[in-house]
Write a protein that holds these residues in place. Structure first.
Motif, PDB file in Angstrom:
ATOM      1  N   VAL A  48     -20.628  44.237  50.629  1.00  0.00           N
ATOM      2  CA  VAL A  48     -19.349  44.550  50.002  1.00  0.00           C
ATOM      3  C   VAL A  48     -19.214  46.053  49.825  1.00  0.00           C
ATOM      4  N   GLY A  49     -18.071  46.556  50.201  1.00  0.00           N
ATOM      5  CA  GLY A  49     -17.796  47.955  49.948  1.00  0.00           C
ATOM      6  C   GLY A  49     -18.639  48.923  50.742  1.00  0.00           C
ATOM      7  N   TRP A  50     -19.200  48.462  51.849  1.00  0.00           N
ATOM      8  CA  TRP A  50     -19.994  49.380  52.673  1.00  0.00           C
ATOM      9  C   TRP A  50     -19.653  49.156  54.125  1.00  0.00           C
ATOM     10  N   PRO A  51     -19.497  50.176  54.924  1.00  0.00           N
ATOM     11  CA  PRO A  51     -19.487  51.588  54.572  1.00  0.00           C
ATOM     12  C   PRO A  51     -18.293  51.924  53.665  1.00  0.00           C
ATOM     13  N   PRO A  52     -18.428  52.994  52.926  1.00  0.00           N
ATOM     14  CA  PRO A  52     -17.377  53.331  51.952  1.00  0.00           C
ATOM     15  C   PRO A  52     -16.131  53.880  52.628  1.00  0.00           C
ATOM     16  N   VAL A  53     -15.360  52.947  53.171  1.00  0.00           N
ATOM     17  CA  VAL A  53     -14.135  53.318  53.854  1.00  0.00           C
ATOM     18  C   VAL A  53     -12.991  52.644  53.136  1.00  0.00           C
ATOM     19  N   ARG A  54     -11.950  53.390  52.833  1.00  0.00           N
ATOM     20  CA  ARG A  54     -10.836  52.797  52.111  1.00  0.00           C
ATOM     21  C   ARG A  54     -10.112  51.785  52.990  1.00  0.00           C
ATOM     22  N   SER A  55      -9.565  50.781  52.349  1.00  0.00           N
ATOM     23  CA  SER A  55      -9.029  49.650  53.111  1.00  0.00           C
ATOM     24  C   SER A  55      -7.933  50.048  54.078  1.00  0.00           C
ATOM     25  N   PHE A  56      -7.138  51.056  53.732  1.00  0.00           N
ATOM     26  CA  PHE A  56      -6.055  51.391  54.643  1.00  0.00           C
ATOM     27  C   PHE A  56      -6.587  52.003  55.929  1.00  0.00           C
ATOM     28  N   ARG A  57      -7.844  52.415  55.937  1.00  0.00           N
ATOM     29  CA  ARG A  57      -8.421  52.981  57.148  1.00  0.00           C
ATOM     30  C   ARG A  57      -9.126  51.945  57.995  1.00  0.00           C
ATOM     31  N   LYS A  58      -9.296  50.769  57.452  1.00  0.00           N
ATOM     32  CA  LYS A  58     -10.182  49.816  58.104  1.00  0.00           C
ATOM     33  C   LYS A  58      -9.692  49.384  59.458  1.00  0.00           C
ATOM     34  N   ASN A  59      -8.421  49.230  59.595  1.00  0.00           N
ATOM     35  CA  ASN A  59      -7.934  48.609  60.821  1.00  0.00           C
ATOM     36  C   ASN A  59      -7.209  49.562  61.743  1.00  0.00           C
ATOM     37  N   ILE A  60      -7.555  50.829  61.627  1.00  0.00           N
ATOM     38  CA  ILE A  60      -6.861  51.816  62.457  1.00  0.00           C
ATOM     39  C   ILE A  60      -6.999  51.457  63.919  1.00  0.00           C
ATOM     40  N   LEU A  61      -8.222  51.174  64.310  1.00  0.00           N
ATOM     41  CA  LEU A  61      -8.479  50.927  65.721  1.00  0.00           C
ATOM     42  C   LEU A  61      -7.725  49.705  66.184  1.00  0.00           C
ATOM     43  N   ALA A  62      -7.794  48.669  65.380  1.00  0.00           N
ATOM     44  CA  ALA A  62      -7.150  47.416  65.770  1.00  0.00           C
ATOM     45  C   ALA A  62      -5.663  47.614  65.911  1.00  0.00           C
ATOM     46  N   THR A  63      -5.059  48.246  64.940  1.00  0.00           N
ATOM     47  CA  THR A  63      -3.609  48.391  64.995  1.00  0.00           C
ATOM     48  C   THR A  63      -3.197  49.345  66.097  1.00  0.00           C
ATOM     49  N   ASN A  64      -4.007  50.341  66.332  1.00  0.00           N
ATOM     50  CA  ASN A  64      -3.638  51.271  67.391  1.00  0.00           C
ATOM     51  C   ASN A  64      -3.720  50.623  68.756  1.00  0.00           C
ATOM     52  N   SER A  65      -4.802  49.902  69.014  1.00  0.00           N
ATOM     53  CA  SER A  65      -4.911  49.329  70.354  1.00  0.00           C
ATOM     54  C   SER A  65      -3.922  48.201  70.526  1.00  0.00           C
ATOM     55  N   LYS A  66      -3.549  47.596  69.411  1.00  0.00           N
ATOM     56  CA  LYS A  66      -2.528  46.568  69.512  1.00  0.00           C
ATOM     57  C   LYS A  66      -1.227  47.194  69.993  1.00  0.00           C
ATOM     58  N   ASN A  67      -0.942  48.358  69.436  1.00  0.00           N
ATOM     59  CA  ASN A  67       0.318  48.984  69.794  1.00  0.00           C
ATOM     60  C   ASN A  67       0.304  49.557  71.200  1.00  0.00           C
ATOM     61  N   ASN A  68      -0.829  50.156  71.543  1.00  0.00           N
ATOM     62  CA  ASN A  68      -0.901  50.686  72.901  1.00  0.00           C
ATOM     63  C   ASN A  68      -0.887  49.560  73.901  1.00  0.00           C
ATOM     64  N   GLY A  69      -1.583  48.536  73.551  1.00  0.00           N
ATOM     65  CA  GLY A  69      -1.479  47.278  74.279  1.00  0.00           C
ATOM     66  C   GLY A  69      -1.949  47.322  75.715  1.00  0.00           C
TER      67      GLY A  69
END
Lengths: 581, 357
Positions: B206-227
């Motif tokens: 839980v809570g490791w690595p110390p990354v804030r939740s809004f940063r967690k899915n950057i990769l996923a959302t970006n590649s989803k958009n680039n598609g």
């Protein structure tokens, strides 16, 4: 005044050489609250002069003091900064309903500071009702900044937009906000022209572009505009046409199937923005459109690419235009090669933050390693702030980095696999952090990771004499570790520890120290309730709060301990799972 | 099971009529060494650490399986010696077996690990057991004695056939090498992994690595958009899993992060250093990193590790046969296989591309 026979001899200082008004006039020029604290300790006159001239109060822990006490001491406050929950709440270690609700503060302020202009909240709970209360009770309210807060929705923003006629700043960052839609932006009245700072980058839903464009057009003093991802490149172009005077820009999505005009037009927009010093956003940036920002890059001092999954080549091309960069935030998709580009293009760099693209996927072997960090350190000797997430590191690399950049004030290294040793020598990472604390004497903030024994803490206690904040996780071998730090770091203010083998002896070794600190957090360590009770008993001016686990299994263990100094005793709004001893 | 099928294959290839003895010898040797199937040449089975070198365990294997070596298939040049034909070669293993070895194995011992170019140049295809043999205590075997039972009358034809079909030979060794590579997606076999290298199946803290939740899915959302826009090279990341035989967990690489095979290869070398080098990497010295990587390279080339990938049709191909862009377009996952496992792949790859074009 007595005539001074000897011109060279300094005049004796009288206890009150000039009237209060003059003293107040002079002191009103002092902004830093550290300096003001020092000023207030000089003598009673100065204490009074200071309290009457203070405009801004900074409260690092909302439970260390009460709004009534603040109001009693500082009658003329116009701006308040309040911080609430412990930092580890950002990582889900603090249950909901823990507290830090701002309403009790607002209620007092509405009577004492009706002319309050600015409110900056961090890790506080803010409800829609509170936002509405704020909007309706403070007629001259000008600036609202919410960072890492939760409990509100976009309806609260509607209230702010509707009622704050003189709003100058609305800065909504990284909050646990309930995003119900973008209508709030349309609530700004036509008469509102005072906006200077607007940041809604972290909101997900679409706002009315028409309303936004009109807002931007009529607010001639707008200098900071950070839009959210829904704003397209075409729309950005239109906005930039309206506000070329921006100093800080956060773009929307930087990817579009087809933009309506030629790319050169968009590029021209950026070259028109001659005052731009900060650039962020850039979601989905691709090599196709990224070059349009090049004309604006020369004046940039802060480039936030932490939402753009750039690759090394794209970054290198971009950075070749950004020679004056001081602060750079990246995602680790740029890899070590990208960091080499940082080292070669940005000699003035002072701050680097590298965030992980996929922190929870243990299978990924993504770009940044010790070698990227070393490349940056070689090219950027002025580095003082680093936040670096990586999957491997060596002691030798960190020692090299410390030698290259002795001016570190903030060194936060996160080796993402807990307890991971030097991947080449298999030794603990003790020597790495030893090198940092020995070499970087100005170090104020340190976050450590990797496989660490008590030796790391011995180094910290021995050398890190300016250390104020220390974050520890999965480290240490015995109580000695924590004891070294508590005994050795005179300026320590915040200590946060999780999953370490520190027990009661360690906790109690800091008995006399905690009152000089803001707070201590210990979770998943070896501390028992008894020790906490001893601490609470011996130190009545500390609040020793223990958070119980949901399953309530082991009642003698203290799973989460939060200790902080306070002048108001145990808090009255503690939820059932928080036990104040 | 694989052992059986490859045995059948030997029967196919081999014209010498050693059929029965092959079966018998292999079977008995197999029975004598029931623990063969659990061998893990990367030292994961008992020492529990990926750090441990493959060397000790390999020699361990050697000592126990010398009698099986007698029946191993080796590639060899026509005219290379077989024990029947060359009384001078000491086949201690064969003698121990007390049987007539069909496929005498006489790999060179000394310097195998680093002498790969030479071996390759001489036309021998290196397979995994060479590493093992080189580290063994078997002495007195002349260098370069790759033996193939059919070497007498079946010169080239058998060789090419054998080479072409040796993918199933790989199963022999594959069997010896702990069977189906456990790195294929599951890590349940590898329960005894050192805690400093946690298996991929480890629960998330839980809570490791110390990354804030809004940063967690950057990769996923970006590649989803680039598609995956057909026909257009998307700039989104293209992650494929990379497994290595014997490694305790998978890695993922972003294929778009590289533009040549060389880059990919060196990145993978770096990535899997920790799995194959072990103590070699922890030796002191200034060029520590270089030492590990060059050793790994040697080991990789020397021990016959090859890089293979699974394409869109589900076939396993050798990496490097097709242009890089085509490769990116069709690669679904990567696997670092022992050369022996991959021997049959090359022809298929070229066949396949012939079929396509």
């Amino acid at each position: 005044m007595d005539p001074n026979p000897n011109p060279k001899k300094p005049k004796a200082i009288k206890s009150c050489p000039f009237p209060d008004e003059v003293l107040e006039r002079v002191l009103s020029l002092i902004d830093s609250h550290h300096d003001r604290s020092s000023v207030s300790l000089v003598c009673k006159n100065w204490y009074n002069a200071e309290r009457w001239t203070r405009r801004h109060v900074f409260i690092g822990n909302c439970y260390s003091v009460s709004p009534q006490i603040v109001a009693a001491r500082f009658p003329r406050i116009r701006s308040v900064t309040l911080k609430g929950k412990p930092r580890f709440s950002d990582f889900n270690l603090v249950p909901e309903d823990w507290g830090a609700d701002v309403q009790s503060w607002l209620t007092v302020f509405s009577t004492v500071y009706p002319f309050l202009e600015e409110l900056r909240l961090k890790r506080m709970v803010v409800t829609d009702q509170s936002l509405e209360f704020l909007a309706l009770n403070f007629c001259g309210f000008k600036a609202l900044s919410l960072l890492s807060c939760d409990g509100f929705s976009t309806d609260g923003l509607k209230a702010i937009a509707t009622h704050c006629k003189n709003l100058r700043e609305l800065d909504i960052q990284e909050n646990g906000i309930d995003d119900l839609g973008g209508h709030w932006l349309s609530c700004f009245p036509e008469s509102l022209t005072s906006l200077e700072i607007l940041n809604f980058a972290s909101l997900n839903s679409e706002v009315s572009f028409d309303a936004l464009e009109k807002l931007v057009s009529r607010c001639k003093s707008l200098r900071v505009l950070k839009v959210n991802r829904n704003i397209s490149l075409d729309q950005l172009q239109k906005l930039l046409l309206r506000c070329p005077q921006l100093t800080e820009l956060g773009t929307g999505s930087f990817m579009q199937e087809l933009i309506s005009g030629p790319v050169t037009e968009l590029k021209n927009m950026f070259s028109n923005c001659k005052n731009l010093v900060t650039l962020s956003g850039l979601w989905d940036a691709t090599p196709l459109y990224l070059p349009v920002v090049y004309p604006a890059c020369d004046s940039l001092t802060f480039l936030n690419l932490s939402y753009a999954t750039l690759r090394s080549i794209e970054l290198a091309n971009l950075l070749s235009h950004c020679k004056n960069l001081r602060r750079l935030w990246l995602i680790d998709t740029v890899g070590d090669k990208g960091l080499e580009a940082v080292g070669s293009c940005c000699p003035l760099l002072e701050e680097l933050r590298v965030f992980p693209a996929d922190p929870f996927d243990q299978e990924i072997f993504l770009g940044v390693t010790e070698s990227g960090f070393m490349s940056v350190s070689r090219g950027c000797p002025k580095l003082r702030y680093v936040l670096y997430f990586c999957r491997q590191m060596t002691n030798a690399a960190v020692a090299t980095i410390a030698r290259n950049c002795p001016d570190f004030t903030h060194f936060r290294l996160c080796i993402m696999n807990p307890g991971q040793p030097d991947y080449l020598t298999k030794e603990p990472m003790d020597e790495a952090f030893g090198a940092i604390v020995k070499t970087c004497t100005k170090l104020q903030r340190l976050a450590i990771s990797g496989l660490l024994t008590d030796r790391t803490f011995e180094y910290i206690g021995k050398y890190a004499k300016n250390l104020e904040t220390l974050s520890v996780a999965f480290a240490g071998s015995s109580d000695l570790g924590m004891e070294y730090v508590l005994k050795g770091c005179p300026k320590l203010r915040k200590l946060e520890i999780r999953d370490c083998p520190f027990g009661n002896a360690a906790l109690l070794s800091g008995l006399t120290k905690y009152e000089s600190m803001r707070s201590l957090w210990m979770s998943a360590c070896n501390v028992t309730m008894d020790a906490c009770r001893v601490l609470a008993k011996e130190r009545p001016r500390l609040n020793v709060e223990v958070m119980r686990d949901e399953d309530g299994s082991d009642d003698s263990q203290a799973h989460k301990v939060y200790v902080y100094r306070t002048v108001v005793g145990p808090r009255k709004d503690a939820p059932p799972f928080v036990l104040t001893l | 099971m694989d052992l059986l099928s490859s045995r059948d294959l030997f029967i196919h290839i081999n014209n010498f009529g050693y059929l029965m003895s092959v079966n018998v010898s292999m079977e008995s040797s197999f029975q004598n060494n029931p623990n063969l199937t659990e061998r893990n040449y990367l030292g994961l089975s008992d020492c529990s650490s990926v750090d441990s070198s493959n060397v000790p365990s390999i020699s361990e294997v050697n000592k126990n399986s010398l009698n099986l070596k007698a029946t191993e298939l080796r590639l060899g040049l026509p005219g290379s010696q077989s024990p029947e034909r060359d009384p001078e070669s000491t086949l201690t293993s064969a003698e121990k077996l007390g049987e007539k070895p069909l496929f005498p194995l006489l790999p060179s011992i000394d310097g195998i690990c680093s002498s790969s170019p030479k071996m390759v140049a001489s036309g021998h295809k290196r397979i995994f057991t060479d590493v093992m043999d080189s580290c063994s205590q078997v002495k007195g075997l002349p260098e370069g004695n790759w033996l193939f039972s059919g070497s007498g009358s079946e010169s080239d034809p058998s060789k090419s056939v054998a080479q072409g079909k040796l993918s199933s030979n790989s199963n022999v060794n594959g069997m010896m090498c702990s069977g189906d590579p456990p790195a294929n997606g599951t890590t349940t076999n590898l329960s005894k992994v050192n805690t400093s290298n946690p298996p991929a199946a480890k629960a998330q803290v839980v809570g490791w690595p110390p990354v804030r939740s809004f940063r967690k899915n950057i990769l996923a959302t970006n590649s989803k958009n680039n598609g995956e826009v057909d026909g257009k090279p998307s700039s989104g990341a293209l992650f494929v899993k990379v497994s290595m035989d014997g490694a305790p967990y998978l890695r993922k690489v972003d294929l778009r992060g590289y533009s040549t095979y060389q880059q990919l290869s060196s990145a993978l070398e770096k990535m899997f250093t920790c799995f194959t080098i072990g103590p070699c990497g922890s030796q002191g010295g200034t060029g520590r990193e270089n030492l590990s990587e060059s050793k790994l390279r040697d080991l990789l080339h020397g021990s016959g590790y090859v890089l293979t990938y699974e394409d869109k049709d589900g076939d396993w191909m050798l990496v490097g046969d097709v242009p890089w862009d085509m490769f990116i377009g069709s690669c679904k996952r990567l696997k670092i296989m022992k050369g022996s496992d991959a021997i049959g792949l090359a022809p298929r790859a070229t066949e396949k591309s012939k079929n396509r074009s």
